[in-house]
Motif scaffolding. Structure first.
Motif, PDB file in Angstrom:
ATOM      1  N   ASN A 175       0.783  -1.141   0.142  1.00  0.00           N
ATOM      2  CA  ASN A 175      -0.191  -0.060  -0.001  1.00  0.00           C
ATOM      3  C   ASN A 175       0.867   1.277  -0.102  1.00  0.00           C
ATOM      4  O   ASN A 175       1.830   1.305   0.697  1.00  0.00           O
ATOM      5  CB  ASN A 175      -0.785   0.033   1.166  1.00  0.00           C
ATOM      6  N   MET A 176       0.497   2.180  -0.820  1.00  0.00           N
ATOM      7  CA  MET A 176       1.087   3.545  -0.852  1.00  0.00           C
ATOM      8  C   MET A 176       0.128   4.402  -0.103  1.00  0.00           C
ATOM      9  O   MET A 176      -1.035   4.368  -0.467  1.00  0.00           O
ATOM     10  CB  MET A 176       1.389   4.157  -2.254  1.00  0.00           C
ATOM     11  N   MET A 177       0.571   5.496   0.688  1.00  0.00           N
ATOM     12  CA  MET A 177      -0.251   6.403   1.411  1.00  0.00           C
ATOM     13  C   MET A 177       0.282   7.718   1.269  1.00  0.00           C
ATOM     14  O   MET A 177       1.501   7.750   1.644  1.00  0.00           O
ATOM     15  CB  MET A 177      -0.610   5.996   2.938  1.00  0.00           C
ATOM     16  N   SER A 178      -0.352   8.689   1.241  1.00  0.00           N
ATOM     17  CA  SER A 178       0.174  10.039   0.907  1.00  0.00           C
ATOM     18  C   SER A 178      -0.548  10.820   2.392  1.00  0.00           C
ATOM     19  O   SER A 178      -1.801  10.836   2.373  1.00  0.00           O
ATOM     20  CB  SER A 178      -0.121  11.021  -0.057  1.00  0.00           C
ATOM     21  N   MET A 179       0.231  11.211   3.034  1.00  0.00           N
ATOM     22  CA  MET A 179      -0.356  12.038   4.488  1.00  0.00           C
ATOM     23  C   MET A 179       0.110  13.536   4.221  1.00  0.00           C
ATOM     24  O   MET A 179       1.327  13.707   3.910  1.00  0.00           O
ATOM     25  CB  MET A 179       0.068  11.245   5.826  1.00  0.00           C
ATOM     26  N   TYR A 180      -0.698  14.185   5.026  1.00  0.00           N
ATOM     27  CA  TYR A 180      -0.171  15.731   5.130  1.00  0.00           C
ATOM     28  C   TYR A 180      -0.181  15.811   6.807  1.00  0.00           C
ATOM     29  O   TYR A 180      -0.868  15.713   7.458  1.00  0.00           O
ATOM     30  CB  TYR A 180      -1.484  16.623   4.690  1.00  0.00           C
ATOM     31  N   CYS A 181       0.780  16.487   6.882  1.00  0.00           N
ATOM     32  CA  CYS A 181       1.436  16.665   8.356  1.00  0.00           C
ATOM     33  C   CYS A 181       0.442  17.631   9.019  1.00  0.00           C
ATOM     34  O   CYS A 181       0.121  18.793   8.598  1.00  0.00           O
ATOM     35  CB  CYS A 181       2.834  17.335   8.451  1.00  0.00           C
ATOM     36  N   PRO A 182      -0.106  17.252  10.029  1.00  0.00           N
ATOM     37  CA  PRO A 182      -1.079  18.196  10.703  1.00  0.00           C
ATOM     38  C   PRO A 182      -0.538  19.360  11.405  1.00  0.00           C
ATOM     39  O   PRO A 182      -1.129  20.293  11.678  1.00  0.00           O
ATOM     40  CB  PRO A 182      -1.452  17.387  11.920  1.00  0.00           C
ATOM     41  N   LYS A 183       0.983  19.217  11.536  1.00  0.00           N
ATOM     42  CA  LYS A 183       1.471  20.603  12.100  1.00  0.00           C
ATOM     43  C   LYS A 183       1.885  21.635  10.783  1.00  0.00           C
ATOM     44  O   LYS A 183       1.588  22.774  10.995  1.00  0.00           O
ATOM     45  CB  LYS A 183       2.978  20.324  12.740  1.00  0.00           C
ATOM     46  N   CYS A 184       2.429  21.183   9.904  1.00  0.00           N
ATOM     47  CA  CYS A 184       2.954  22.068   8.698  1.00  0.00           C
ATOM     48  C   CYS A 184       2.285  21.838   7.630  1.00  0.00           C
ATOM     49  O   CYS A 184       2.396  22.727   6.340  1.00  0.00           O
ATOM     50  CB  CYS A 184       4.428  22.012   8.691  1.00  0.00           C
ATOM     51  N   ASN A 185       1.387  20.949   7.492  1.00  0.00           N
ATOM     52  CA  ASN A 185       0.775  20.547   5.985  1.00  0.00           C
ATOM     53  C   ASN A 185       1.760  20.172   5.089  1.00  0.00           C
ATOM     54  O   ASN A 185       1.096  20.244   3.883  1.00  0.00           O
ATOM     55  CB  ASN A 185      -0.197  21.761   5.805  1.00  0.00           C
ATOM     56  N   ALA A 186       2.841  19.579   5.244  1.00  0.00           N
ATOM     57  CA  ALA A 186       3.556  19.089   4.083  1.00  0.00           C
ATOM     58  C   ALA A 186       3.299  17.720   3.824  1.00  0.00           C
ATOM     59  O   ALA A 186       3.014  16.930   4.484  1.00  0.00           O
ATOM     60  CB  ALA A 186       5.161  19.406   4.588  1.00  0.00           C
ATOM     61  N   GLU A 187       3.366  17.410   2.483  1.00  0.00           N
ATOM     62  CA  GLU A 187       2.829  16.161   2.364  1.00  0.00           C
ATOM     63  C   GLU A 187       4.075  14.893   2.245  1.00  0.00           C
ATOM     64  O   GLU A 187       5.054  15.476   1.918  1.00  0.00           O
ATOM     65  CB  GLU A 187       2.441  15.982   0.474  1.00  0.00           C
ATOM     66  N   SER A 188       3.790  13.846   2.600  1.00  0.00           N
ATOM     67  CA  SER A 188       4.764  12.932   2.856  1.00  0.00           C
ATOM     68  C   SER A 188       4.234  11.470   2.327  1.00  0.00           C
ATOM     69  O   SER A 188       2.975  11.373   2.379  1.00  0.00           O
ATOM     70  CB  SER A 188       5.256  12.963   4.241  1.00  0.00           C
ATOM     71  N   LYS A 189       4.894  10.778   1.670  1.00  0.00           N
ATOM     72  CA  LYS A 189       4.648   9.496   1.267  1.00  0.00           C
ATOM     73  C   LYS A 189       4.853   8.151   2.395  1.00  0.00           C
ATOM     74  O   LYS A 189       5.979   8.406   2.841  1.00  0.00           O
ATOM     75  CB  LYS A 189       5.154   9.115   0.000  1.00  0.00           C
ATOM     76  N   LEU A 190       4.166   7.281   2.421  1.00  0.00           N
ATOM     77  CA  LEU A 190       4.394   6.092   3.322  1.00  0.00           C
ATOM     78  C   LEU A 190       3.882   4.760   2.400  1.00  0.00           C
ATOM     79  O   LEU A 190       2.760   4.777   1.758  1.00  0.00           O
ATOM     80  CB  LEU A 190       3.596   6.102   4.445  1.00  0.00           C
ATOM     81  N   SER A 191       4.837   3.864   2.369  1.00  0.00           N
ATOM     82  CA  SER A 191       4.470   2.660   1.920  1.00  0.00           C
ATOM     83  C   SER A 191       4.730   1.411   2.870  1.00  0.00           C
ATOM     84  O   SER A 191       5.650   1.605   3.583  1.00  0.00           O
ATOM     85  CB  SER A 191       5.205   2.362   0.714  1.00  0.00           C
ATOM     86  N   PHE A 192       3.819   0.349   2.743  1.00  0.00           N
ATOM     87  CA  PHE A 192       3.831  -0.811   3.641  1.00  0.00           C
ATOM     88  C   PHE A 192       3.275  -1.845   3.120  1.00  0.00           C
ATOM     89  O   PHE A 192       2.514  -1.885   2.532  1.00  0.00           O
ATOM     90  CB  PHE A 192       3.062  -0.222   5.142  1.00  0.00           C
ATOM     91  N   VAL A 193       3.525  -3.096   3.528  1.00  0.00           N
ATOM     92  CA  VAL A 193       3.196  -4.334   3.111  1.00  0.00           C
ATOM     93  C   VAL A 193       2.005  -4.598   4.069  1.00  0.00           C
ATOM     94  O   VAL A 193       1.947  -4.508   5.208  1.00  0.00           O
ATOM     95  CB  VAL A 193       4.261  -5.582   3.389  1.00  0.00           C
ATOM     96  N   GLY A 194       0.988  -5.254   3.475  1.00  0.00           N
ATOM     97  CA  GLY A 194      -0.326  -5.547   4.003  1.00  0.00           C
ATOM     98  C   GLY A 194      -1.200  -4.442   4.024  1.00  0.00           C
ATOM     99  O   GLY A 194      -1.276  -3.430   3.262  1.00  0.00           O
ATOM    100  N   ASP A 195      -2.457  -4.524   5.004  1.00  0.00           N
ATOM    101  CA  ASP A 195      -3.221  -3.486   5.007  1.00  0.00           C
ATOM    102  C   ASP A 195      -3.406  -2.788   6.479  1.00  0.00           C
ATOM    103  O   ASP A 195      -4.277  -1.878   6.715  1.00  0.00           O
ATOM    104  CB  ASP A 195      -4.730  -4.157   4.664  1.00  0.00           C
ATOM    105  N   SER A 196      -2.338  -3.008   7.268  1.00  0.00           N
ATOM    106  CA  SER A 196      -2.135  -2.292   8.559  1.00  0.00           C
ATOM    107  C   SER A 196      -0.718  -2.004   8.781  1.00  0.00           C
ATOM    108  O   SER A 196       0.060  -2.679   8.558  1.00  0.00           O
ATOM    109  CB  SER A 196      -2.645  -3.372   9.810  1.00  0.00           C
ATOM    110  N   TYR A 197      -0.847  -0.966   9.556  1.00  0.00           N
ATOM    111  CA  TYR A 197       0.815  -0.563  10.211  1.00  0.00           C
ATOM    112  C   TYR A 197       0.464   0.404  11.404  1.00  0.00           C
ATOM    113  O   TYR A 197      -0.682   1.157  11.675  1.00  0.00           O
ATOM    114  CB  TYR A 197       1.214   0.615   8.911  1.00  0.00           C
ATOM    115  N   GLU A 198       1.156   0.212  12.268  1.00  0.00           N
ATOM    116  CA  GLU A 198       1.294   0.959  13.627  1.00  0.00           C
ATOM    117  C   GLU A 198       2.734   1.279  13.988  1.00  0.00           C
ATOM    118  O   GLU A 198       3.367   0.300  14.105  1.00  0.00           O
ATOM    119  CB  GLU A 198       0.606   0.141  14.919  1.00  0.00           C
ATOM    120  N   GLY A 199       2.810   2.592  14.014  1.00  0.00           N
ATOM    121  CA  GLY A 199       4.261   3.065  14.475  1.00  0.00           C
ATOM    122  C   GLY A 199       4.665   4.371  14.173  1.00  0.00           C
ATOM    123  O   GLY A 199       3.767   5.157  13.981  1.00  0.00           O
TER     124      GLY A 199
END
Length: 96
Positions: A25-49
């Motif tokens: 999975n590829m996810m694009s998140m926006y930082c709640p503090k500065c609103n900068a976009e960052s990308k995250l990839s992980f295997v499976g459908d769950s991630y915690e960290g």
């Protein structure tokens, strides 16, 4: 932290080699503090960290279940260090 302030998307990509056909999975998140976009990839459908913003360097603890962001909380350096120590101990006992 209110999840409606965190914009995100994800999409499944299956790599024919490299991850043995597992769903990545590829996810694009926006930082709640500065609103900068960052990308995250992980295997499976769950991630915690932890996740650090590339722009403001703020730390967050994120939790994704079934491809849905369910938590995004600020994380201190001390909490991050404790998490890393706990994970190192878990990995040590798994190998034995």
């Amino acid at each position: 932290m209110a999840l409606n302030k965190v914009r995100w998307y994800n999409r499944a990509i299956v790599y024919p080699r490299g991850v043995k056909g597992q769903r990545v999975n590829m996810m694009s998140m926006y930082c709640p503090k500065c609103n900068a976009e960052s990308k995250l990839s992980f295997v499976g459908d769950s991630y915690e960290g932890p996740r650090r913003c590339w722009k403001c360097h703020e730390l967050f603890r994120i939790k994704i279940k079934n491809n849905v962001l369910v938590a995004c909380e600020p994380l201190s350096e001390e909490e991050l260090k404790q998490m890393e120590e706990i994970n190192a101990l878990k990995n040590k006992f798994r190998r034995e």
